[in-house]
Design a protein around this motif. Structure first.
Motif, PDB file in Angstrom:
ATOM      1  N   VAL A   1       0.826  -1.157  -0.053  1.00 21.62           N
ATOM      2  CA  VAL A   1      -0.026  -0.066  -0.019  1.00 21.62           C
ATOM      3  C   VAL A   1       0.832   1.198  -0.064  1.00 21.62           C
ATOM      4  N   GLY A   2       2.145   1.133  -0.606  1.00 17.89           N
ATOM      5  CA  GLY A   2       3.230   2.141  -0.302  1.00 17.89           C
ATOM      6  C   GLY A   2       2.784   3.277  -1.001  1.00 17.89           C
ATOM      7  N   PHE A   3       1.686   3.549  -1.977  1.00 21.86           N
ATOM      8  CA  PHE A   3       1.548   4.570  -2.910  1.00 21.86           C
ATOM      9  C   PHE A   3       0.435   5.561  -2.238  1.00 21.86           C
ATOM     10  N   TYR A   4       0.053   5.050  -1.101  1.00 21.84           N
ATOM     11  CA  TYR A   4      -1.008   6.207  -0.169  1.00 21.84           C
ATOM     12  C   TYR A   4      -0.063   7.212   0.388  1.00 21.84           C
ATOM     13  N   ALA A   5      -0.832   8.269   0.041  1.00 22.79           N
ATOM     14  CA  ALA A   5       0.130   9.341   0.852  1.00 22.79           C
ATOM     15  C   ALA A   5       0.031   9.352   2.310  1.00 22.79           C
ATOM     16  N   ARG A   6       1.116   9.980   2.942  1.00 20.55           N
ATOM     17  CA  ARG A   6       1.201  10.189   4.189  1.00 20.55           C
ATOM     18  C   ARG A   6      -0.054  10.779   5.092  1.00 20.55           C
ATOM     19  N   SER A   7      -0.750  11.402   4.332  1.00 14.92           N
ATOM     20  CA  SER A   7      -1.831  12.217   4.746  1.00 14.92           C
ATOM     21  C   SER A   7      -2.933  11.470   4.892  1.00 14.92           C
ATOM     22  N   ASP A   8      -2.897  10.524   4.293  1.00 13.90           N
ATOM     23  CA  ASP A   8      -4.067   9.370   4.157  1.00 13.90           C
ATOM     24  C   ASP A   8      -4.107   8.560   5.406  1.00 13.90           C
ATOM     25  N   THR A   9      -5.274   8.267   6.170  1.00 15.89           N
ATOM     26  CA  THR A   9      -5.205   7.151   7.122  1.00 15.89           C
ATOM     27  C   THR A   9      -6.096   6.007   6.672  1.00 15.89           C
ATOM     28  N   ILE A  10      -5.246   5.009   6.164  1.00 14.81           N
ATOM     29  CA  ILE A  10      -5.734   3.724   5.708  1.00 14.81           C
ATOM     30  C   ILE A  10      -6.060   2.496   6.509  1.00 14.81           C
TER      31      ILE A  10
ATOM     32  N   GLY B   1      14.937  14.728   1.352  1.00 12.70           N
ATOM     33  CA  GLY B   1      15.532  15.288   0.114  1.00 12.70           C
ATOM     34  C   GLY B   1      15.022  14.591  -1.030  1.00 12.70           C
ATOM     35  N   ASP B   2      14.219  13.880  -1.020  1.00 13.11           N
ATOM     36  CA  ASP B   2      13.275  13.219  -2.030  1.00 13.11           C
ATOM     37  C   ASP B   2      11.970  13.472  -1.744  1.00 13.11           C
ATOM     38  N   PRO B   3      11.510  14.532  -2.661  1.00 17.93           N
ATOM     39  CA  PRO B   3       9.919  14.816  -2.362  1.00 17.93           C
ATOM     40  C   PRO B   3       8.986  13.607  -2.371  1.00 17.93           C
ATOM     41  N   ARG B   4       9.105  12.875  -3.506  1.00 18.92           N
ATOM     42  CA  ARG B   4       8.225  11.656  -3.643  1.00 18.92           C
ATOM     43  C   ARG B   4       8.269  10.859  -2.577  1.00 18.92           C
ATOM     44  N   ALA B   5       9.502  10.376  -2.184  1.00 17.07           N
ATOM     45  CA  ALA B   5       9.663   9.335  -0.788  1.00 17.07           C
ATOM     46  C   ALA B   5       9.199   9.993   0.220  1.00 17.07           C
ATOM     47  N   ASP B   6       9.380  11.447   0.488  1.00 13.39           N
ATOM     48  CA  ASP B   6       8.692  11.985   1.769  1.00 13.39           C
ATOM     49  C   ASP B   6       7.083  12.125   1.743  1.00 13.39           C
ATOM     50  N   HIS B   7       6.678  12.036   0.440  1.00 15.19           N
ATOM     51  CA  HIS B   7       5.264  12.128   0.332  1.00 15.19           C
ATOM     52  C   HIS B   7       4.307  10.962   0.549  1.00 15.19           C
ATOM     53  N   TYR B   8       4.920   9.795   0.193  1.00 11.21           N
ATOM     54  CA  TYR B   8       4.245   8.530   0.078  1.00 11.21           C
ATOM     55  C   TYR B   8       4.639   7.732   1.364  1.00 11.21           C
ATOM     56  N   GLN B   9       3.763   6.697   1.871  1.00 11.61           N
ATOM     57  CA  GLN B   9       4.091   5.984   2.868  1.00 11.61           C
ATOM     58  C   GLN B   9       5.057   5.105   2.166  1.00 11.61           C
ATOM     59  N   GLY B  10       5.357   4.552   1.222  1.00  9.39           N
ATOM     60  CA  GLY B  10       6.302   3.586   1.009  1.00  9.39           C
ATOM     61  C   GLY B  10       7.637   4.108   1.162  1.00  9.39           C
ATOM     62  N   GLY B  11       7.816   5.442   1.181  1.00 15.60           N
ATOM     63  CA  GLY B  11       9.282   6.102   1.217  1.00 15.60           C
ATOM     64  C   GLY B  11      10.211   5.788  -0.010  1.00 15.60           C
ATOM     65  N   SER B  12      11.178   5.374   0.328  1.00 12.63           N
ATOM     66  CA  SER B  12      12.278   5.490  -0.861  1.00 12.63           C
ATOM     67  C   SER B  12      11.895   4.315  -1.782  1.00 12.63           C
TER      68      SER B  12
ATOM     69  N   THR C   1       5.532  16.592  -8.297  1.00  8.01           N
ATOM     70  CA  THR C   1       4.652  17.654  -8.104  1.00  8.01           C
ATOM     71  C   THR C   1       3.237  17.675  -8.703  1.00  8.01           C
ATOM     72  N   LYS C   2       3.097  16.565  -9.607  1.00  2.76           N
ATOM     73  CA  LYS C   2       1.784  16.307 -10.413  1.00  2.76           C
ATOM     74  C   LYS C   2       0.612  16.385  -9.105  1.00  2.76           C
ATOM     75  N   PRO C   3      -0.684  16.663  -9.908  1.00  2.00           N
ATOM     76  CA  PRO C   3      -1.795  16.703  -9.123  1.00  2.00           C
ATOM     77  C   PRO C   3      -2.083  15.398  -8.081  1.00  2.00           C
ATOM     78  N   ASP C   4      -1.813  14.321  -8.587  1.00  2.00           N
ATOM     79  CA  ASP C   4      -2.061  13.127  -7.625  1.00  2.00           C
ATOM     80  C   ASP C   4      -1.322  13.321  -6.554  1.00  2.00           C
ATOM     81  N   MET C   5      -0.470  14.250  -6.219  1.00  2.00           N
ATOM     82  CA  MET C   5       0.237  14.275  -4.854  1.00  2.00           C
ATOM     83  C   MET C   5      -0.505  15.217  -3.968  1.00  2.00           C
ATOM     84  N   GLU C   6      -1.795  15.914  -4.675  1.00  2.00           N
ATOM     85  CA  GLU C   6      -2.213  16.663  -3.609  1.00  2.00           C
ATOM     86  C   GLU C   6      -3.174  16.131  -2.743  1.00  2.00           C
TER      87      GLU C   6
END
Ligand SMILES: NC(=O)c1ccc[n+]([C@@H]2O[C@H](COP(=O)([O-])OP(=O)(O)OC[C@H]3O[C@@H](n4cnc5c(N)ncnc54)[C@H](O)[C@@H]3O)[C@@H](O)[C@H]2O)c1
Length: 271
Positions: free
Chosen positions: A112-121, A244-255, A266-271
């Motif tokens: 489930v690594g591509f859920y954002a850290r702002s999501d509670t799953i 230092g890796d915005p994608r890794a910092d945004h998503y639950q799966g990290g690196s 920075t695409k909209p799916d990051m919002e």
């Protein structure tokens, strides 16, 4: 004493669980090679999980399985396919043929690594794997579901965060599980009378850092003994919050989400 097969027994979690569950089970320990330093209630049965005949021999006569054996990070398709896809299929099919009724499957947060850290799953969300490795864990969960519904093999799938003595960075404050909490979930998976097919998250009591609603584990009776928040000060002192890796910092799966990734983080799916 129940006889339990532990695959991947030479690995990190296997080593923790042998210590934590010592004396509770007669362990048949399996890995690619022989397991050394056997205790009184342990035997070693080497088996390559991609070899069905070897797996068939390993499961014969056991009452439960702790399935840890896998290539445990991202790898080539061939590597993942052999160890994790074919290996997990062989394990379930051999267990079915041998009449084994209970399996604890080491799934992963990378299912489930591509859920954002702002999501509670919770345990019921649609999978969003972040790697071929994550896909193999989704496959394992699906296989566990199929073998429960079709053949009555009962499975607890634990989406493990990170098993370690302490959480060592910000991400791990959210996903850490101590060895004794991992052992508690594993024992619950082997013993709980009402499990058919369940998914839980393998984390300690990680409030307020957690991204997961682990109510399914609590419903089954899990009472974590350790709290990641006890290490917050230490982590904040020793680690920068951003990698230092915005994608890794945004998503639950990290690196793991960044391996081989294309596109614009920075695409909209990051919002
Ligand atoms: N360690 C964690 O925090 C964590 C987090 C999420 C999921 N997991 C999962 O938990 C399980 C155990 O993790 P770990 O950290 O102990 O991993 P590990 O890599 O330390 O151990 C895995 C073991 O599986 C064995 N193995 C690999 N391919 C095999 C094959 N074809 N046949 C037989 N054995 C094979 C390896 O030799 C190794 O000893 C893995 O399935 C992993 O994906 C672990």
């Amino acid at each position: 004493m129940k006889t339990v097969l532990m695959t991947g027994a030479k690995g990190g979690i296997g080593t923790f669980l042998r210590k934590e569950l010592k004396g509770k089970y007669a362990f048949r320990l399996s890995d690619l090679g022989d397991v050394a330093d056997l205790a009184a209630n342990e035997t070693s049965v080497p088996a390559d999980l991609s070899d069905f005949e070897a797996v068939r021999q390993a499961v014969k006569g056991v009452e439960g399985v702790i399935h840890l054996g896998a290539f445990s990070v991202e790898g080539s398709w061939q590597t993942i396919q052999e160890a994790n896809i074919i290996g997990t299929y062989n394990l379930y099919q051999a267990a079915h043929e041998a009449g084994v009724k209970r399996i604890v499957f080491a799934s992963s947060n990378h299912a489930v690594g591509f859920y954002a850290r702002s999501d509670t799953i919770d345990h019921s969300v649609y999978p969003k794997p972040d790697t071929r490795y994550g896909v193999s864990k989704v496959f394992g969960e699906s296989l566990a579901s199929l073998y429960a519904d079709k053949y009555g093999i009962e499975s607890l799938c634990i989406r493990i965060g990170n098993v370690a003595d302490r959480p060592v960075d910000h991400r791990r404050l959210a996903i850490w599980i101590s060895p004794r909490d991992m052992a508690q979930l594993t024992e619950l998976g082997l013993e709980h009378p009402a499990i058919r097919f369940e998914i839980v998250y393998g984390m300690s009591d990680n409030v307020p850092h957690a991204w997961w609603d682990n109510s399914n584990a609590y419903r089954l009776g899990y009472v974590p003994m350790d709290r990641s928040d006890d290490f917050t000060e230490e982590v904040f002192k020793n680690c920068p919050e951003d990698t230092g890796d915005p994608r890794a910092d945004h998503y639950q799966g990290g690196s793991f989400v960044s391996t081989e990734s294309g596109g614009d983080p920075t695409k909209p799916d990051m919002e």
